[in-house]
Design a protein around this motif. Structure first.
Motif, PDB file in Angstrom:
ATOM      1  N   GLU A  21      74.684  42.386 -12.779  1.00  0.00           N
ATOM      2  CA  GLU A  21      74.719  41.363 -13.819  1.00  0.00           C
ATOM      3  C   GLU A  21      75.965  40.495 -13.674  1.00  0.00           C
ATOM      4  O   GLU A  21      75.936  39.290 -13.826  1.00  0.00           O
ATOM      5  CB  GLU A  21      74.681  42.031 -15.177  1.00  0.00           C
ATOM      6  CG  GLU A  21      74.619  41.043 -16.348  1.00  0.00           C
ATOM      7  CD  GLU A  21      74.594  41.757 -17.677  1.00  0.00           C
ATOM      8  OE1 GLU A  21      74.738  41.056 -18.682  1.00  0.00           O
ATOM      9  OE2 GLU A  21      74.447  42.988 -17.701  1.00  0.00           O
ATOM     10  N   LEU A  22      77.087  41.149 -13.312  1.00  0.00           N
ATOM     11  CA  LEU A  22      78.338  40.393 -13.166  1.00  0.00           C
ATOM     12  C   LEU A  22      78.295  39.478 -11.946  1.00  0.00           C
ATOM     13  O   LEU A  22      78.704  38.337 -11.996  1.00  0.00           O
ATOM     14  CB  LEU A  22      79.521  41.362 -13.042  1.00  0.00           C
ATOM     15  CG  LEU A  22      80.869  40.693 -12.729  1.00  0.00           C
ATOM     16  CD1 LEU A  22      81.296  39.835 -13.899  1.00  0.00           C
ATOM     17  CD2 LEU A  22      81.908  41.727 -12.373  1.00  0.00           C
ATOM     18  N   LEU A  23      77.772  40.056 -10.835  1.00  0.00           N
ATOM     19  CA  LEU A  23      77.829  39.301  -9.597  1.00  0.00           C
ATOM     20  C   LEU A  23      76.765  38.216  -9.504  1.00  0.00           C
ATOM     21  O   LEU A  23      76.881  37.289  -8.737  1.00  0.00           O
ATOM     22  CB  LEU A  23      77.688  40.252  -8.394  1.00  0.00           C
ATOM     23  CG  LEU A  23      78.817  41.270  -8.237  1.00  0.00           C
ATOM     24  CD1 LEU A  23      78.562  42.137  -7.015  1.00  0.00           C
ATOM     25  CD2 LEU A  23      80.169  40.606  -8.158  1.00  0.00           C
ATOM     26  N   ASP A  24      75.685  38.346 -10.282  1.00  0.00           N
ATOM     27  CA  ASP A  24      74.584  37.402 -10.149  1.00  0.00           C
ATOM     28  C   ASP A  24      74.561  36.347 -11.234  1.00  0.00           C
ATOM     29  O   ASP A  24      73.990  35.290 -11.056  1.00  0.00           O
ATOM     30  CB  ASP A  24      73.246  38.147 -10.150  1.00  0.00           C
ATOM     31  CG  ASP A  24      73.138  39.071  -8.934  1.00  0.00           C
ATOM     32  OD1 ASP A  24      73.841  38.784  -7.945  1.00  0.00           O
ATOM     33  OD2 ASP A  24      72.370  40.049  -9.003  1.00  0.00           O
ATOM     34  N   GLU A  25      75.108  36.627 -12.391  1.00  0.00           N
ATOM     35  CA  GLU A  25      75.019  35.684 -13.507  1.00  0.00           C
ATOM     36  C   GLU A  25      76.307  34.900 -13.639  1.00  0.00           C
ATOM     37  O   GLU A  25      77.253  35.357 -14.256  1.00  0.00           O
ATOM     38  CB  GLU A  25      74.727  36.434 -14.819  1.00  0.00           C
ATOM     39  CG  GLU A  25      73.396  37.154 -14.821  1.00  0.00           C
ATOM     40  CD  GLU A  25      72.237  36.167 -14.782  1.00  0.00           C
ATOM     41  OE1 GLU A  25      72.422  35.036 -15.249  1.00  0.00           O
ATOM     42  OE2 GLU A  25      71.164  36.536 -14.291  1.00  0.00           O
ATOM     43  N   GLU A  26      76.390  33.739 -13.048  1.00  0.00           N
ATOM     44  CA  GLU A  26      77.632  32.978 -13.081  1.00  0.00           C
ATOM     45  C   GLU A  26      77.867  32.307 -14.409  1.00  0.00           C
ATOM     46  O   GLU A  26      78.895  31.711 -14.635  1.00  0.00           O
ATOM     47  CB  GLU A  26      77.637  31.941 -11.956  1.00  0.00           C
ATOM     48  CG  GLU A  26      77.698  32.576 -10.574  1.00  0.00           C
ATOM     49  CD  GLU A  26      78.075  31.567  -9.513  1.00  0.00           C
ATOM     50  OE1 GLU A  26      78.388  30.430  -9.892  1.00  0.00           O
ATOM     51  OE2 GLU A  26      78.069  31.927  -8.331  1.00  0.00           O
ATOM     52  N   ASN A  27      76.913  32.392 -15.323  1.00  0.00           N
ATOM     53  CA  ASN A  27      77.104  31.822 -16.657  1.00  0.00           C
ATOM     54  C   ASN A  27      77.582  32.874 -17.656  1.00  0.00           C
ATOM     55  O   ASN A  27      77.734  32.603 -18.836  1.00  0.00           O
ATOM     56  CB  ASN A  27      75.805  31.197 -17.164  1.00  0.00           C
ATOM     57  CG  ASN A  27      75.471  29.948 -16.387  1.00  0.00           C
ATOM     58  OD1 ASN A  27      76.375  29.221 -15.988  1.00  0.00           O
ATOM     59  ND2 ASN A  27      74.192  29.718 -16.140  1.00  0.00           N
ATOM     60  N   SER A  28      77.766  34.111 -17.198  1.00  0.00           N
ATOM     61  CA  SER A  28      78.214  35.168 -18.091  1.00  0.00           C
ATOM     62  C   SER A  28      79.714  35.339 -17.988  1.00  0.00           C
ATOM     63  O   SER A  28      80.355  34.750 -17.129  1.00  0.00           O
ATOM     64  CB  SER A  28      77.516  36.488 -17.742  1.00  0.00           C
ATOM     65  OG  SER A  28      77.854  36.871 -16.416  1.00  0.00           O
ATOM     66  N   PHE A  29      80.295  36.102 -18.887  1.00  0.00           N
ATOM     67  CA  PHE A  29      81.721  36.392 -18.821  1.00  0.00           C
ATOM     68  C   PHE A  29      81.978  37.205 -17.564  1.00  0.00           C
ATOM     69  O   PHE A  29      81.183  38.065 -17.219  1.00  0.00           O
ATOM     70  CB  PHE A  29      82.154  37.192 -20.050  1.00  0.00           C
ATOM     71  CG  PHE A  29      83.644  37.500 -20.061  1.00  0.00           C
ATOM     72  CD1 PHE A  29      84.531  36.583 -20.592  1.00  0.00           C
ATOM     73  CD2 PHE A  29      84.133  38.660 -19.512  1.00  0.00           C
ATOM     74  CE1 PHE A  29      85.882  36.853 -20.602  1.00  0.00           C
ATOM     75  CE2 PHE A  29      85.478  38.937 -19.511  1.00  0.00           C
ATOM     76  CZ  PHE A  29      86.352  38.036 -20.066  1.00  0.00           C
ATOM     77  N   PRO A  30      83.036  37.045 -16.791  1.00  0.00           N
ATOM     78  CA  PRO A  30      84.141  36.125 -17.108  1.00  0.00           C
ATOM     79  C   PRO A  30      84.035  34.759 -16.430  1.00  0.00           C
ATOM     80  O   PRO A  30      84.982  34.010 -16.430  1.00  0.00           O
ATOM     81  CB  PRO A  30      85.352  36.869 -16.572  1.00  0.00           C
ATOM     82  CG  PRO A  30      84.823  37.557 -15.346  1.00  0.00           C
ATOM     83  CD  PRO A  30      83.410  37.957 -15.669  1.00  0.00           C
ATOM     84  N   PHE A  31      82.875  34.455 -15.830  1.00  0.00           N
ATOM     85  CA  PHE A  31      82.777  33.214 -15.072  1.00  0.00           C
ATOM     86  C   PHE A  31      83.025  31.985 -15.939  1.00  0.00           C
ATOM     87  O   PHE A  31      83.504  30.960 -15.458  1.00  0.00           O
ATOM     88  CB  PHE A  31      81.413  33.121 -14.405  1.00  0.00           C
ATOM     89  CG  PHE A  31      81.187  34.208 -13.381  1.00  0.00           C
ATOM     90  CD1 PHE A  31      81.787  34.131 -12.142  1.00  0.00           C
ATOM     91  CD2 PHE A  31      80.405  35.302 -13.678  1.00  0.00           C
ATOM     92  CE1 PHE A  31      81.588  35.122 -11.205  1.00  0.00           C
ATOM     93  CE2 PHE A  31      80.199  36.291 -12.741  1.00  0.00           C
ATOM     94  CZ  PHE A  31      80.797  36.217 -11.500  1.00  0.00           C
ATOM     95  N   LEU A  32      82.639  32.075 -17.220  1.00  0.00           N
ATOM     96  CA  LEU A  32      82.791  30.917 -18.095  1.00  0.00           C
ATOM     97  C   LEU A  32      84.239  30.484 -18.244  1.00  0.00           C
ATOM     98  O   LEU A  32      84.527  29.331 -18.477  1.00  0.00           O
ATOM     99  CB  LEU A  32      82.183  31.216 -19.468  1.00  0.00           C
ATOM    100  CG  LEU A  32      80.659  31.350 -19.496  1.00  0.00           C
ATOM    101  CD1 LEU A  32      80.181  31.736 -20.885  1.00  0.00           C
ATOM    102  CD2 LEU A  32      80.010  30.026 -19.081  1.00  0.00           C
ATOM    103  N   ILE A  33      85.159  31.451 -18.157  1.00  0.00           N
ATOM    104  CA  ILE A  33      86.574  31.090 -18.327  1.00  0.00           C
ATOM    105  C   ILE A  33      87.301  30.948 -16.986  1.00  0.00           C
ATOM    106  O   ILE A  33      88.367  30.353 -16.924  1.00  0.00           O
ATOM    107  CB  ILE A  33      87.324  32.117 -19.198  1.00  0.00           C
ATOM    108  CG1 ILE A  33      87.383  33.482 -18.522  1.00  0.00           C
ATOM    109  CG2 ILE A  33      86.708  32.213 -20.565  1.00  0.00           C
ATOM    110  CD1 ILE A  33      88.337  34.449 -19.185  1.00  0.00           C
TER     111      ILE A  33
END
Length: 560
Positions: A21-33
């Motif tokens: 989930e972290l590596l695939d979803e670039e719209n999730s935290f922490p990518f947003l910040i």
């Protein structure tokens, strides 16, 4: 934001997220910040493959796609690369490796970074976070702060003697302080802002508030190196007074957020009207230059392009800006001409020069221009101003007119006027060199019959066919002139009459192959006169007349 804080917050979040989930979803935290941070951040899987890089990479001239899918070790060289491979092989969960190294920007310059690499273990699967901080600005900022603190008292003394005021803003506590110069300028006898940013905003003209806030945000996000703005503040008598303010963040907290901002201000009301007039005049001149039909180019004395208008780029089919040096757009063979002419201006041998040259039109064409150039010098500024006028179409028209004035349109042989001029030159050369010149007068038989029975298109075909056969039978140096509808005149230098007879017998056989209506053939009548009496007073007209008479004798003989 401190790297330890980023890693700490990321670790807390990972406890609630699946690895995929972290590596695939670039719209999730922490990518947003991540993209809002000033640090360079890479996410790397267990195979050392980079799966994410934040937008800080753009400051080095690269994009995220330049790194995604690549081995993180390729970023570094030598011992650092080897140590990184060893760190990955250990799979030491929650261990942090701190090191410093250079990254090379896309333009070749090197930037010094401090990196922290940490390994995470989620459900027995490993991945890594690599965070880099640019130490260049950090070191510079520390030195600037030290110097600012050291010179603060001296600066205050200098400012007291000038028209410049000073202010300081405690951003986190929303406390802003000014010297008393504001009070004097605005006509108040107390601190009207009450050390509050919110109160300060109330006194600013409503048209300027949003602009100021946006500029401050840009500076806080480190998109500008200095905050600078002009604005109006309401005075005691109700009028608005113009101010110019410059400032910068001088201290941040451990999270990287601005803590203190310090700046200067000065009243510019008396200059504002003049400034606005200059801006309007400059905008008007800029508009005129950009929309003029000719290309305008301004060079420094080293031939670097300082300005080029839209017409120049449109003239060369270039996206603006593209050319940096005159060699970028000049056809190579004209570089020496260009330099020679401009040097006349630089050496003050000429006040104005005008010359013709060719420019490269993208992608693979060439245009011809007239360049008019003058030198401009004022104080330390030295410039060359060039106006370029595209004359490509004019040159094409000139060539076309020249062609029409010289050659017969149907046969591409010389027309009567140009041909007789060239034949006179051949005649004079023959006399001077005492070399024979043979004149041949040719008439196409039965051309009127062909025109009347098969049409003028057929007649034109015959004329062109005859011209082609003549061209293929003669040398490049031989002269072919169409002097009338069905008549040609040849000038054959250094050729004897006996040789010409052989050529014409061969030409006649070639023309016999072309028939109309199964019966009508193309045939020629010709008369030959060799000029070789160099000591006699003989004119070209008399030689042509003899050839003409012989042609008619041949034509008459065919009718008998």
């Amino acid at each position: 934001m401190e790297k330890d804080f980023i890693l700490s917050e990321l670790h807390k979040t990972l406890e609630d997220l699946e690895k995929n989930e972290l590596l695939d979803e670039e719209n999730s935290f922490p990518f947003l910040i991540f993209d809002q941070l000033n640090d360079l951040i890479f996410l790397v899987n267990d195979f050392r493959t980079i799966t994410y890089v934040n937008s800080k990479i753009n400051s080095l001239g690269y994009s995220a796609s330049d790194f995604k899918g690549k081995d993180v070790a390729f970023i570094f060289e030598g011992e650092i690369s080897k140590q990184m491979q060893f760190f990955f092989s250990r799979k030491a969960s929650n261990k942090i490796w701190v090191f410093k190294d250079y990254l090379t920007k896309i333009d070749g310059t090197k930037v010094f970074f401090e990196f922290k690499l940490k390994c995470f273990n989620i459900d027995n699967e490993y991945f890594y976070v690599l965070i880099g901080r640019d130490l260049t600005e950090n070191e510079k900022l520390k030195k600037d702060i030290e110097k600012l603190k050291k010179d603060e008292e001296e600066i205050k003394k200098v400012l007291e003697l000038s028209n410049i005021g000073i202010w300081k803003w405690d951003v986190l506590n929303d406390k802003i302080t000014y010297d008393n110069r504001y009070q004097k300028i605005l006509g108040y006898d107390k601190d009207l802002f009450q050390e509050s940013w919110e109160t300060f905003e109330e006194f600013i003209h409503e048209e300027d508030r949003k602009h100021i806030v946006n500029l401050i945000k840009e500076h806080f996000l480190e998109r500008t190196t200095i905050y600078e703005s002009t604005y109006r503040i309401k005075s005691k008598d109700g009028n608005y007074i113009w101010f110019l303010s410059r400032a910068g963040v001088v201290e941040k907290n451990k999270f990287g957020l601005p803590r203190f901002m310090i700046g200067t201000y000065t009243e510019i009301s008396e200059y504002k009207e003049k400034i606005d007039e200059i801006k309007k005049e400059k905008a008007f001149i800029q508009k005129v230059l950009e929309n003029m039909g000719q290309g305008l180019l301004i060079l420094d004395y080293d031939f670097n392009i300082m300005f080029a208008n839209k017409a120049f780029y449109k003239m060369l089919n270039l996206e603006k800006p593209h050319a940096n040096n005159y060699e970028d757009f000049l056809v190579p063979k004209y570089i020496e001409v260009f330099e020679k002419e401009i040097e006349k201006l630089k050496s003050e041998k000429e006040e104005i020069v005008s010359f013709e040259c060719e420019l490269k039109y993208r992608p693979d064409k060439i245009i011809t221009v007239i360049v008019t150039a003058v030198a401009y010098e004022e104080e330390q500024i030295k410039r060359i101003i060039l106006v370029m006028t595209d004359i490509t179409e004019k040159k094409k028209l000139e060539e076309l007119l020249k062609r029409y004035a010289t050659f017969d349109d149907l046969t591409t042989t010389y027309n009567r006027r140009a041909g007789f001029y060239a034949l006179e030159k051949y005649f004079q050369l023959s006399k001077r060199r005492r070399e024979p010149l043979t004149i041949v007068f040719i008439d196409i038989d039965n051309l009127k019959y062909i025109n009347d029975n098969f049409g003028h298109d057929a007649g034109d075909f015959v004329i062109k066919k005859v011209a082609d056969v003549i061209k293929n039978s003669l040398r490049e140096s031989d002269l072919i002139i169409r002097i009338g509808g069905d008549e040609f005149l040849l000038g054959l230098p250094n050729t004897k009459e006996t040789d010409v007879e052989i050529i014409f017998q061969r030409m006649s056989k070639e023309l016999e192959k072309v028939k109309f209506d199964g019966e009508v053939r193309i045939s020629l009548s010709w008369g030959i006169c060799e000029y070789n009496n160099f000591d006699e007073e003989i004119t070209l007209e008399s030689v042509i007349k003899k050839a003409d008479n012989k042609m008619y004798e041949m034509k008459s003989a065919k009718k008998e």
